[in-house]
Design an enzyme around this catalytic site. Sequence first.
Site: not given
Length: 346
Positions: A122, A149, A153
């Site tokens: 991402s 988050y 990643k």
Amino acid sequence: MAISAGSRVMITGGAGYIGAHTAKAVAEMGLVPVVYDSLSSGYREAVHWGPFFHGDIRDPLALREALTLHDVKAVIHFAGLIEVGRSVARPDLFWDHNVSGTTVLLTAMRERSVERLVFSSSAAVYGQDDVGSLAPIPEAAFKAPASPYGATKLAAEWLIEAQCRAYGLSAVALRYFNAAGADPSGLIGEAHDPETHLIPLAFNAALGGGRPLTVFGQDFGTPDGTCLRDYVHVQDLASAHLAALSVELPRGGFEAVNIGTGVGRSVLEVIEAVSRAVGRPVPYSIGDRRAGDPTSLVADPSRALALLGWSPKRSTLDLIVGDAFQWERSPRYGSGQRASRIKTSV
Ligand code: UDP
């Protein structure tokens, strides 16, 4: 790496939004997508193009069984948690699913000698800009994830890269910018619960099924004051996975590649595009900034072209919004309540 026709490619999280579109693209290339999904946020109705295996990404036995049963030759790994806001409240869950889950998958792949991985990463790995730069972001840009988050990643990328070196796996991490749109067939589309993304929420507001949209801030240093994002059609994202699956890499090779268009669109431009598609205004008000929203997230996509030969084909705002509209007016799965409201209001 040539993958011969008819080979089986496991798609973890293949019942989710980007995973389902990628499963369709894999099948259209003459490969067999084996969808591995816990259905905790994905939809069984989104699986059409190959066998389905119900399992959790953290379950080593289930993963081993699925890889063996289907004689899998490569893995495209989407399974994980994605809601940025929830990651702030529950970082433990995000590290468990997104990082520990990836560890379990890598171990199972090693045991089964599956040597190619494409990882769903991402633009969140880059994080917040202090200076409000509007410049496109290259892969080498400074990494400062603004959320747990994004941190998971980036951690998963590092883990994969290290395992490539150590064990001879080869992998490509695709750093998506803003996935949007839907398959023109209308069979699959975007269905998150809760929905937090701009385009579905703008449709919901315009079609009378939801609350007026709140624009998160109009005091950014951009031409109209709202944030810039790089919206990529989900079909273009899907095709990037196919390119990554077959790109020649040395044994142990790892590459991280931006998948975006290089063009930033503002929140107000998206609202105008949705209004054009629906033929009526999107009701909205200007609210406060959302915590953690960078001014601009726009890809420098040159490496995707150079390494993967990938460029977007369907990622104009009007095509994205047009395909999203077809889905939003009659979604096959997701919130039935919203679906029936929309159907009666158009
Ligand atoms: N956005 C907004 N109102 C909303 C949802 C999103 O103004 O209700 C803005 C958000 O601040 C960002 C852009 O729309 O600038 C895209 O947000 P989204 O959540 O779709 O994707 P993100 O960029 O967070 O991955």
